[in-house]
Enzyme design. Structure first.
Site, PDB file in Angstrom:
ATOM      1  N   ARG A  89       0.658  -1.406  -0.039  1.00  0.00           N
ATOM      2  CA  ARG A  89       0.167  -0.151  -0.130  1.00  0.00           C
ATOM      3  C   ARG A  89       1.213   1.738   0.197  1.00  0.00           C
ATOM      4  O   ARG A  89       0.006   2.404   0.286  1.00  0.00           O
ATOM      5  CB  ARG A  89      -0.968  -0.153   1.076  1.00  0.00           C
ATOM      6  CG  ARG A  89      -0.036   0.154   2.447  1.00  0.00           C
ATOM      7  CD  ARG A  89      -0.760  -0.328   3.466  1.00  0.00           C
ATOM      8  NE  ARG A  89      -0.539   0.041   4.790  1.00  0.00           N
ATOM      9  CZ  ARG A  89      -1.369   0.502   6.238  1.00  0.00           C
ATOM     10  NH1 ARG A  89      -2.231   0.797   6.394  1.00  0.00           N
ATOM     11  NH2 ARG A  89      -0.133   0.105   7.467  1.00  0.00           N
ATOM     12  N   ASP A 255      10.821  -7.243   7.963  1.00  0.00           N
ATOM     13  CA  ASP A 255      10.396  -6.289   6.755  1.00  0.00           C
ATOM     14  C   ASP A 255      10.123  -4.989   7.768  1.00  0.00           C
ATOM     15  O   ASP A 255      10.518  -4.118   6.962  1.00  0.00           O
ATOM     16  CB  ASP A 255       9.353  -6.596   6.135  1.00  0.00           C
ATOM     17  CG  ASP A 255       7.864  -7.215   7.103  1.00  0.00           C
ATOM     18  OD1 ASP A 255       8.308  -8.299   7.686  1.00  0.00           O
ATOM     19  OD2 ASP A 255       7.281  -6.376   6.715  1.00  0.00           O
TER      20      ASP A 255
END
Length: 495
Positions: A89, A255
């Protein structure tokens, strides 16, 4: 209005990203803009136009010179490896060189469904955007390396998470968005060329002291081993700062571990109030993997995953490469302990180093745990207790027996500091904040904005948090822990 983009990441081979234009939104409206940061980044604020800015910061209009893309990365999420995550996103617009000559990346978070979205809508709810804006800027003011918030825009959409919420887009600024997971993405594909490219980029951008040809008699792999050491040092220092603030990241997946040493991705993050080292806020951390007390060792675990991706660069002989990497990962623990002790010495008003300082700091934490004392106010309250017991400090503890036993030990240690009580009290106030983004206050401003389109509480809290170490008359309520009925026990990610 925008400074010139340099597009260094966009010039990498296309397997590093997917080109992606932000998905337009129906009614963009600028609700927050960080003018001091914009000035630092080189924006032309004389040409600032709010409606035009809303178009840019929503993704409806791509700034001249930008080449939007979604970065590829992988990651261990709660210990389980996913070989393909990527920006689901978020859209990287490009890099700019700020007025201090530093390269900074500009990213739109919540800019729509990308090829990495994995079925999600690619949008961000207003609550998550305001939380990241407030907390990241507060962390900056607290002196913690962090990504920054440049702007927040509402989109005119309604999103459905736990409840319907307005949609929003955050413009995030980072030294880079290189993550441990970025290296994992290519290592999982046996793409050593890409791993080497990332390592060289990390050195150039974040550790330039490691650049240049290998010294005579040294192997080229030592530069990459030195990179791992440098990343480990920054992670040790960063997590020690988190621990000194009672900050709980909430989702320390690989991440979300930045190679630059910045705090990144403020999802279900929170600041602890009553001290308990087992504290967990994140609703998705059911096993407590990322509890407050586990953060230092999860950082070490993440670094070990980074080391695995770099092994072929350390040495052609795998056993030798593993031995070299292991030494670096094992050296993290004493390095972190030194960083932790330095942070807590400062919090106790100590500048000299003595052997018993660790035990002294740990004893105060044990007293806080026994008394369920507020983490932030207990350390701040020491400034009033340098010479004699302070009623306000004692009142923070549910039963102050342990504290009363500890205070004479601390004062005896302060007596060897060769500083006046006033100087020591000033030291304590300078490093122990009075104001933090308390969970209930963040929820209040989110509710006002999301339910009533009222951003006045957001601006008020943002202003208070811009001066976290300075007492602000008339704003005493911002320093208080949550009333019983407003305690936040669970925090949520914005996806």
């Amino acid at each position: 209005m925008f400074p010139e983009f340099s597009l260094r990441y966009a010039r990498l081979p296309e397997r590093f990203y997917l080109r992606f234009a932000p998905v337009p939104v129906p009614e963009p409206r600028l609700v927050a803009f960080n003018r001091p940061l914009a000035e630092t980044l080189g924006f032309d604020l004389d040409a600032f136009d709010e409606s035009r800015a809303a178009q840019w910061f929503s993704g409806n209009c791509v700034p001249e010179g930008a080449e939007p893309l979604a970065q590829a990365y992988a990651g261990h999420q709660f210990g389980h490896f996913n070989p393909r995550l990527g920006d689901g996103r978020a859209v990287l617009l490009g890099e700019v060189v700020d007025r201090e000559g530093r390269l900074r990346e500009l990213q739109l978070k919540g800019a729509g469904m990308t090829p990495f979205s994995r079925g999600a809508d690619g949008r961000a709810p207003l609550g998550a955007v305001l939380r990241e804006y407030l907390v990241s800027e507060a962390m900056h003011r607290l002196g913690v390396p962090t990504t920054r918030a440049l702007a927040a825009v509402t989109t005119g959409e309604r999103l459905f998470r736990r409840v319907p919420e307005p949609g929003a887009v955050l413009t995030r600024v980072a030294a880079s968005h290189l993550r441990v997971g970025t290296f994992q993405y290519f290592a999982a594909r046996d793409d050593l060329e890409a791993v080497t490219t990332l390592a060289d980029m990390a050195i150039e951008r974040h550790y330039p002291e490691l650049q240049g040809p290998a010294p005579a008699g040294h192997q080229e792999g030592e530069r990459y081993l030195a990179l791992l050491e440098a990343v480990a040092e920054r992670q040790a220092a960063l997590v020690a700062q988190w621990m000194g603030l009672g900050f709980i990241h909430g989702v320390m997946n690989t991440d979300n571990c930045a190679i630059s040493g910045e705090t990144i991705d403020y999802g279900p993050c929170a600041f602890m109030e009553a001290y308990d080292p087992a504290t967990v806020f994140s609703s998705i951390d059911e096993g407590g993997r990322y509890a407050y007390r586990n953060q230092p060792w999860i950082a070490q675990w993440n670094l070990a995953r980074l080391a695995e991706t770099l092994l072929p660069l350390f040495d052609d002989d795998q056993e030798s490469a593993i031995a070299k990497a292991t030494r670096v990962i094992e050296a993290y623990a004493p390095r972190y302990e030194d960083e932790w002790l330095a942070v807590f010495r400062n919090k106790l008003g100590l500048t000299r180093e003595e052997e018993g300082d660790r035990a002294l700091a740990e004893a105060f934490l044990e007293a806080m745990a026994a008394g369920r004392a507020d983490f932030t106010l207990a350390f701040r309250g020491l400034a009033e207790a340098v010479e004699e017991d302070a009623p306000a400090l004692l009142d923070l503890f549910d039963g102050d027996t342990s504290l009363r036993a500890w205070l004479p030990r601390w004062r005896a240690r302060l007596a060897r500091e060769e500083a006046s009580p006033a100087e020591i009290a000033a030291r304590i106030r300078a490093v122990n904040p009075l104001y933090i983004p308390r969970n209930h206050q963040v929820e209040r401003v989110i509710a006002a904005a999301a339910e009533h389109d009222d951003f006045v509480p957001f601006e008020a809290l943002r202003e208070v948090l811009s001066e976290p170490f300075t007492a602000q008359p008339g704003r005493e309520a911002y320093a208080e822990p949550a009333p019983a009925g407003e305690r936040v026990l669970r925090t949520f990610c914005g996806t």
